[in-house]
Design a protein around this motif. Structure first.
Motif, PDB file in Angstrom:
ATOM      1  N   ASP A 115      23.514  33.126  90.290  1.00  0.00           N
ATOM      2  CA  ASP A 115      23.282  31.877  91.017  1.00  0.00           C
ATOM      3  C   ASP A 115      22.422  30.878  90.252  1.00  0.00           C
ATOM      4  N   GLU A 116      22.356  31.011  88.914  1.00  0.00           N
ATOM      5  CA  GLU A 116      21.691  29.981  88.102  1.00  0.00           C
ATOM      6  C   GLU A 116      22.724  29.460  87.121  1.00  0.00           C
ATOM      7  N   THR A 117      22.887  28.132  87.070  1.00  0.00           N
ATOM      8  CA  THR A 117      23.751  27.542  86.043  1.00  0.00           C
ATOM      9  C   THR A 117      22.806  27.115  84.930  1.00  0.00           C
ATOM     10  N   SER A 118      23.008  27.655  83.724  1.00  0.00           N
ATOM     11  CA  SER A 118      22.029  27.387  82.677  1.00  0.00           C
ATOM     12  C   SER A 118      22.702  27.157  81.329  1.00  0.00           C
ATOM     13  N   ALA A 119      22.096  26.283  80.512  1.00  0.00           N
ATOM     14  CA  ALA A 119      22.598  26.030  79.152  1.00  0.00           C
ATOM     15  C   ALA A 119      21.405  25.921  78.216  1.00  0.00           C
ATOM     16  N   SER A 120      21.621  26.356  76.966  1.00  0.00           N
ATOM     17  CA  SER A 120      20.540  26.345  75.984  1.00  0.00           C
ATOM     18  C   SER A 120      21.121  26.076  74.604  1.00  0.00           C
ATOM     19  N   VAL A 121      20.348  25.376  73.771  1.00  0.00           N
ATOM     20  CA  VAL A 121      20.772  25.143  72.384  1.00  0.00           C
ATOM     21  C   VAL A 121      19.830  25.917  71.476  1.00  0.00           C
TER      22      VAL A 121
ATOM     23  N   LEU B 167      15.806  25.760  71.374  1.00  0.00           N
ATOM     24  CA  LEU B 167      15.259  24.409  71.536  1.00  0.00           C
ATOM     25  C   LEU B 167      15.025  24.044  72.993  1.00  0.00           C
ATOM     26  N   ASN B 168      15.818  24.620  73.893  1.00  0.00           N
ATOM     27  CA  ASN B 168      15.616  24.314  75.313  1.00  0.00           C
ATOM     28  C   ASN B 168      16.293  25.363  76.184  1.00  0.00           C
ATOM     29  N   ASN B 169      16.064  25.231  77.482  1.00  0.00           N
ATOM     30  CA  ASN B 169      16.566  26.216  78.446  1.00  0.00           C
ATOM     31  C   ASN B 169      16.707  25.491  79.778  1.00  0.00           C
ATOM     32  N   ILE B 170      17.852  24.839  79.968  1.00  0.00           N
ATOM     33  CA  ILE B 170      18.053  24.014  81.173  1.00  0.00           C
ATOM     34  C   ILE B 170      18.636  24.899  82.281  1.00  0.00           C
ATOM     35  N   ILE B 171      17.995  24.898  83.436  1.00  0.00           N
ATOM     36  CA  ILE B 171      18.439  25.774  84.536  1.00  0.00           C
ATOM     37  C   ILE B 171      18.605  24.969  85.827  1.00  0.00           C
ATOM     38  N   ALA B 172      19.790  25.064  86.439  1.00  0.00           N
ATOM     39  CA  ALA B 172      19.993  24.483  87.773  1.00  0.00           C
ATOM     40  C   ALA B 172      20.060  25.649  88.757  1.00  0.00           C
ATOM     41  N   THR B 173      19.057  25.753  89.624  1.00  0.00           N
ATOM     42  CA  THR B 173      19.019  26.838  90.610  1.00  0.00           C
ATOM     43  C   THR B 173      19.805  26.415  91.850  1.00  0.00           C
TER      44      THR B 173
ATOM     45  N   ALA C 155      21.293  19.894  78.062  1.00  0.00           N
ATOM     46  CA  ALA C 155      20.878  20.779  76.962  1.00  0.00           C
ATOM     47  C   ALA C 155      21.172  20.114  75.612  1.00  0.00           C
ATOM     48  N   LEU C 156      22.362  19.523  75.474  1.00  0.00           N
ATOM     49  CA  LEU C 156      22.717  18.882  74.198  1.00  0.00           C
ATOM     50  C   LEU C 156      21.840  17.655  73.952  1.00  0.00           C
ATOM     51  N   ALA C 157      21.666  16.826  74.999  1.00  0.00           N
ATOM     52  CA  ALA C 157      20.905  15.585  74.837  1.00  0.00           C
ATOM     53  C   ALA C 157      19.446  15.867  74.506  1.00  0.00           C
ATOM     54  N   SER C 158      18.826  16.818  75.218  1.00  0.00           N
ATOM     55  CA  SER C 158      17.396  17.045  74.968  1.00  0.00           C
ATOM     56  C   SER C 158      17.161  17.731  73.626  1.00  0.00           C
ATOM     57  N   ALA C 159      18.212  18.377  73.069  1.00  0.00           N
ATOM     58  CA  ALA C 159      18.080  18.977  71.728  1.00  0.00           C
ATOM     59  C   ALA C 159      18.497  17.980  70.646  1.00  0.00           C
ATOM     60  N   ASP C 160      18.965  16.792  71.086  1.00  0.00           N
ATOM     61  CA  ASP C 160      19.474  15.776  70.171  1.00  0.00           C
ATOM     62  C   ASP C 160      20.620  16.324  69.304  1.00  0.00           C
ATOM     63  N   VAL C 161      21.514  17.035  69.970  1.00  0.00           N
ATOM     64  CA  VAL C 161      22.647  17.666  69.280  1.00  0.00           C
ATOM     65  C   VAL C 161      23.941  17.076  69.854  1.00  0.00           C
ATOM     66  N   LYS C 162      24.857  16.695  68.951  1.00  0.00           N
ATOM     67  CA  LYS C 162      26.168  16.196  69.403  1.00  0.00           C
ATOM     68  C   LYS C 162      27.142  17.374  69.431  1.00  0.00           C
ATOM     69  N   THR C 163      28.200  17.259  70.202  1.00  0.00           N
ATOM     70  CA  THR C 163      29.160  18.374  70.267  1.00  0.00           C
ATOM     71  C   THR C 163      29.722  18.676  68.866  1.00  0.00           C
ATOM     72  N   THR C 164      29.856  17.632  68.035  1.00  0.00           N
ATOM     73  CA  THR C 164      30.421  17.839  66.690  1.00  0.00           C
ATOM     74  C   THR C 164      29.433  18.569  65.761  1.00  0.00           C
ATOM     75  N   ASP C 165      28.167  18.690  66.177  1.00  0.00           N
ATOM     76  CA  ASP C 165      27.181  19.442  65.363  1.00  0.00           C
ATOM     77  C   ASP C 165      27.299  20.949  65.615  1.00  0.00           C
TER      78      ASP C 165
ATOM     79  N   ASN D 175      18.689  33.057  82.638  1.00  0.00           N
ATOM     80  CA  ASN D 175      18.533  31.834  81.841  1.00  0.00           C
ATOM     81  C   ASN D 175      19.473  31.885  80.645  1.00  0.00           C
ATOM     82  N   ALA D 176      19.806  30.717  80.097  1.00  0.00           N
ATOM     83  CA  ALA D 176      20.739  30.681  78.963  1.00  0.00           C
ATOM     84  C   ALA D 176      20.036  30.885  77.621  1.00  0.00           C
ATOM     85  N   ALA D 177      18.703  30.751  77.580  1.00  0.00           N
ATOM     86  CA  ALA D 177      17.997  30.945  76.308  1.00  0.00           C
ATOM     87  C   ALA D 177      18.206  32.368  75.793  1.00  0.00           C
ATOM     88  N   MET D 178      18.220  33.326  76.722  1.00  0.00           N
ATOM     89  CA  MET D 178      18.429  34.724  76.307  1.00  0.00           C
ATOM     90  C   MET D 178      19.867  34.929  75.817  1.00  0.00           C
TER      91      MET D 178
END
Ligand code: KG4
Ligand code: ZN
Length: 334
Positions: A13-19, A26-32, A62-72, A304-307
């Protein structure tokens, strides 16, 4: 080898993404998902729908706060299992679509291995071999970790998980879901020796938590018969005594596991490792036994997605990718 990986977690029940870039999270974005609270537990259909609503925004952030583009990106990682089928499918389908569109490889991750590998996000990191007590809403395992993907479950619950015991006891007390953190909070103000509960002793390094649920129910029924306001008047003491009981069950097995294997590098992982009583008792026991302890930061205890990103980094180094035919239907190898 330069690597930029996006990881997605959607097993429960957590939607999470991490770069993760070159092994550094670099980050660990979690929507509970708050939607489950009024039902007293996770409703699978609502969970998968909430994942669908949240996943685009969570990945974008997650991509924006890591300053990462999908092409990276060099790879997309996702949780393949174990977890709720509908929830897993959202993350997997999203990861597949992205990897296909970007023509980059996919990395599948076992959720329980990722809980263990969360210990490699921050310093200090455990040295192999180490023992990890993985305690969550769905699992209770003692894992012997020889290398990032050489893990052996040497003890586990034969019925309920310890997180489930926390949550079910909380439900019986009339507390909302998830009850584990609430029991923790009330326990901090109570007397942990006020009440005693029976222990189900399993052979070897295994656990059993289903008996405590029934014992707890009968205990409350009897006390409420004598005093209808028993729960309201004694909530902190009840929570503290129950929490102590569950912690003792976990730590007695961990002590046995350390003695049997001779390993003193001891880690905890999973949602229940956020429990302040468990953390405190483990530190006290570790000091007594001369253990080298690894207790994760709170944000890496629960899902979390960081793990997932950390596990994916190790797989990327090995060139361990999966094809588009990957599916949560088959059991994810441990
Ligand atoms: O690892 P996790 O986030 O999800 C699963 O993979 O299951 O673990 C969730 C579990 C729930 O049972 C929740 O009540 C428990 O972890 N939990 C806690 C605490 N924080 C989370 N249990 C006791 N004390 C806490 N502070
Ligand atoms: Zn988990």
């Amino acid at each position: 080898m330069h690597s930029v990986i996006l990881a997605i977690e959607s097993s429960c029940d957590e939607t999470s993404a991490s770069v993760i870039v070159n092994g550094k999270v670099l980050n660990n974005i979690i929507a509970t998902q708050a939607v489950h609270q009024k039902y007293g537990g996770v409703v699978p259909e609502l969970a998968s729908r909430a994942h669908q609503q949240n996943i685009v925004a969570v990945v974008h952030e997650a991509l924006a706060s890591a300053d990462v583009k999908t092409t990276d990106l060099h790879a997309i990682a996702f949780t393949r299992g174990p977890g709720l089928m509908g929830s897993l499918l959202v993350g997997i389908s999203f990861a597949k679509g992205m990897a296909l569109g970007l023509k980059i490889p996919l990395i599948e991750v076992n959720h329980m291995q990722a809980h263990v590998l969360a210990h490699f996000i921050d310093d200090p990191k455990p040295v192999f071999p180490f023992l990890c007590l993985t305690v969550s809403g769905g699992h209770t395992q003692i894992v012997l970790v020889n290398a990032p993907f050489e893990m052996e479950v040497i003890g586990q619950t034969q019925d309920d998980a310890v997180g489930e015991a926390f949550d079910k006891a909380a439900k019986i007390l009339g507390l909302p879901y998830p009850g584990g953190p609430l029991i923790d909070r009330y326990a901090s103000q109570g007397n942990e020796r006020a009440y005693k509960f029976p222990e189900t002793v399993m052979p070897g390094l295994d656990f059993s938590f289903s008996g405590i649920k029934t014992a707890f129910m009968y205990f409350l029924r009897d006390e409420k018969f004598k005093n209808p306001d028993f729960v309201e008047q004694n909530l902190p003491d009840i929570c503290a005594s129950l929490q102590r009981h569950l912690i003792q069950m976990l730590l007695s097995r961990m002590t046995k596991a350390s003695e049997q294997t001779g390993i003193k590098e001891i880690a905890i992982a999973g949602g229940v490792s956020a429990n302040s009583g468990l953390r405190k008792e483990l530190i006290a026991l570790g000091n007594k036994k001369g253990w080298n302890l690894f207790i994760p930061a709170f944000e890496y205890c629960t899902d979390n997605a960081a793990m997932i990103a950390m596990a994916a980094h190790f797989k990327f180094l090995k060139g361990d990718f999966c094809g588009l035919e990957t599916s949560p239907l088959a059991r994810m190898p441990f």
